[in-house]
Design a protein around this motif. Sequence first.
Motif, PDB file in Angstrom:
ATOM      1  N   GLU A 184      67.911  88.164  34.164  1.00 37.04           N
ATOM      2  CA  GLU A 184      67.363  89.519  34.142  1.00 37.04           C
ATOM      3  C   GLU A 184      66.637  89.839  35.439  1.00 37.04           C
ATOM      4  OE1 GLU A 184      65.815  91.420  30.456  1.00 37.04           O
ATOM      5  OE2 GLU A 184      63.896  91.325  31.523  1.00 37.04           O
ATOM      6  N   GLU A 185      65.930  88.869  35.989  1.00 38.32           N
ATOM      7  CA  GLU A 185      65.224  89.101  37.250  1.00 38.32           C
ATOM      8  C   GLU A 185      66.198  89.512  38.343  1.00 38.32           C
ATOM      9  OE1 GLU A 185      62.439  86.721  40.486  1.00 38.32           O
ATOM     10  OE2 GLU A 185      63.935  85.677  39.281  1.00 38.32           O
ATOM     11  N   GLN A 186      67.324  88.829  38.441  1.00 35.97           N
ATOM     12  CA  GLN A 186      68.286  89.142  39.505  1.00 35.97           C
ATOM     13  C   GLN A 186      68.932  90.510  39.287  1.00 35.97           C
ATOM     14  OE1 GLN A 186      70.718  85.891  41.192  1.00 35.97           O
ATOM     15  NE2 GLN A 186      69.926  84.625  39.525  1.00 35.97           N
ATOM     16  N   LEU A 187      69.275  90.828  38.055  1.00 32.29           N
ATOM     17  CA  LEU A 187      69.892  92.129  37.785  1.00 32.29           C
ATOM     18  C   LEU A 187      68.893  93.271  37.985  1.00 32.29           C
ATOM     19  CD1 LEU A 187      72.037  91.351  34.595  1.00 32.29           C
ATOM     20  CD2 LEU A 187      72.727  91.291  37.005  1.00 32.29           C
ATOM     21  N   ALA A 188      67.649  93.065  37.556  1.00 35.97           N
ATOM     22  CA  ALA A 188      66.643  94.136  37.650  1.00 35.97           C
ATOM     23  C   ALA A 188      66.337  94.492  39.100  1.00 35.97           C
ATOM     24  CB  ALA A 188      65.363  93.717  36.929  1.00 35.97           C
ATOM     25  N   ARG A 189      66.514  93.543  39.997  1.00 32.08           N
ATOM     26  CA  ARG A 189      66.197  93.806  41.396  1.00 32.08           C
ATOM     27  C   ARG A 189      67.161  94.795  42.036  1.00 32.08           C
ATOM     28  NH1 ARG A 189      62.783  90.215  43.933  1.00 32.08           N
ATOM     29  NH2 ARG A 189      63.860  90.432  45.916  1.00 32.08           N
ATOM     30  N   ILE A 190      68.373  94.932  41.493  1.00 32.71           N
ATOM     31  CA  ILE A 190      69.341  95.852  42.093  1.00 32.71           C
ATOM     32  C   ILE A 190      69.671  97.037  41.191  1.00 32.71           C
ATOM     33  CG2 ILE A 190      70.366  94.045  43.514  1.00 32.71           C
ATOM     34  CD1 ILE A 190      72.659  93.900  41.539  1.00 32.71           C
ATOM     35  N   ALA A 191      69.184  97.026  39.956  1.00 35.59           N
ATOM     36  CA  ALA A 191      69.465  98.132  39.036  1.00 35.59           C
ATOM     37  C   ALA A 191      68.634  99.359  39.397  1.00 35.59           C
ATOM     38  CB  ALA A 191      69.174  97.707  37.599  1.00 35.59           C
ATOM     39  N   ARG A 192      69.208 100.539  39.203  1.00 35.19           N
ATOM     40  CA  ARG A 192      68.463 101.779  39.447  1.00 35.19           C
ATOM     41  C   ARG A 192      67.558 102.116  38.278  1.00 35.19           C
ATOM     42  NH1 ARG A 192      72.248 106.520  41.577  1.00 35.19           N
ATOM     43  NH2 ARG A 192      72.631 106.619  39.333  1.00 35.19           N
ATOM     44  N   GLY A 193      68.006 101.770  37.053  1.00 30.85           N
ATOM     45  CA  GLY A 193      67.241 102.086  35.860  1.00 30.85           C
ATOM     46  C   GLY A 193      66.821 100.830  35.128  1.00 30.85           C
ATOM     47  N   PRO A 194      66.186 100.981  33.975  1.00 27.69           N
ATOM     48  CA  PRO A 194      65.778  99.825  33.177  1.00 27.69           C
ATOM     49  C   PRO A 194      66.978  98.981  32.754  1.00 27.69           C
ATOM     50  CG  PRO A 194      64.704 101.829  32.399  1.00 27.69           C
ATOM     51  CD  PRO A 194      65.748 102.252  33.373  1.00 27.69           C
TER      52      PRO A 194
END
Length: 311
Positions: free
Chosen positions: A234-244
């Motif tokens: 989740e940390e890696q995905l959240a760093r590049i996601a525009r939204g939650p």
Amino acid sequence: MIVRPLEADDPVRAVFAARERGVAIALATSGTTDRPRFVVRDPESWWVSFPAYSELTGVRAGATVWVPGPLSATMNLFAAVHAAAVGARVVDEPGEATHACLTPAQLDRLGDELEPEAVVCVAGARLEQRSAGPQVVHYYGAAELSFVAAGNHGDDLQPFDGVEVDLRDGEIWVRSPYICLGYADGAAGPLRTDPDGWATVGDRGRWSGTALRVLGRPGTVTTAGATVVIAEVEEQLARIARGPVAVFGVPHAVLGEVLAVAVVDEADLVVLRTFAREQLPSSHRPRRWQVVDELPLTAGGKVDRVRLAHG
């Protein structure tokens, strides 16, 4: 004797009364269960942290504080007690607030209701760095440990004033005057201590220079024989996601479990799928993806992964 503030008509006043009488308080931990365990602490363990919290947040006499979450969440009760102790006032409407106490999910959902000059203290989960929105400060802690580290976002956390931090095989241990006394009613929980006054609740982290990167409690998924820490994906995905974005595990007839991802911004699907395919090892690649209107929250304001998994 132990005082349970949540059983009182005025939980904030009950905490003050317990301190005046010199007795401990029992506070519910937040989460997804309907029967939370209760953490026992000396009220003084909160009071000694008030100067550092005031310095972090700017909440002092005359401030107005919006705390939209329930007082059953320890971070919210703390914010309300601190406000009363320093001469600030808790308000019901965001437009009246100079300050607010929110989880990251609440900030995404409610932050636009605040005045532009309001300062938001965000806790309860990792806060990603933001390029827009209200001014924020961020801290990592736990009901058992209270404050551990603070900064402006999840990549900017330094040990909180008065706290020593030690990483033992990737597990975060702390020593401070803010640690609780244990659990009420003989309940079992994640808190572990050693004879030298150090304590942990099992959260994992790593140092990035002098900053503490918190990965969260080791929720894991075992997929095709590989054990994957959900927080790391989740940390890696959240760093590049525009939204939650939220990562969670779901059962699989062949693999045992697989990782699943929920996003709010549909445009994130293509970006995150491409990133996962090209950058993550096969064991860490989510197999199921979904778009939701908003991430469901627990009563404490955290992402409810159980509801996502059964949705």
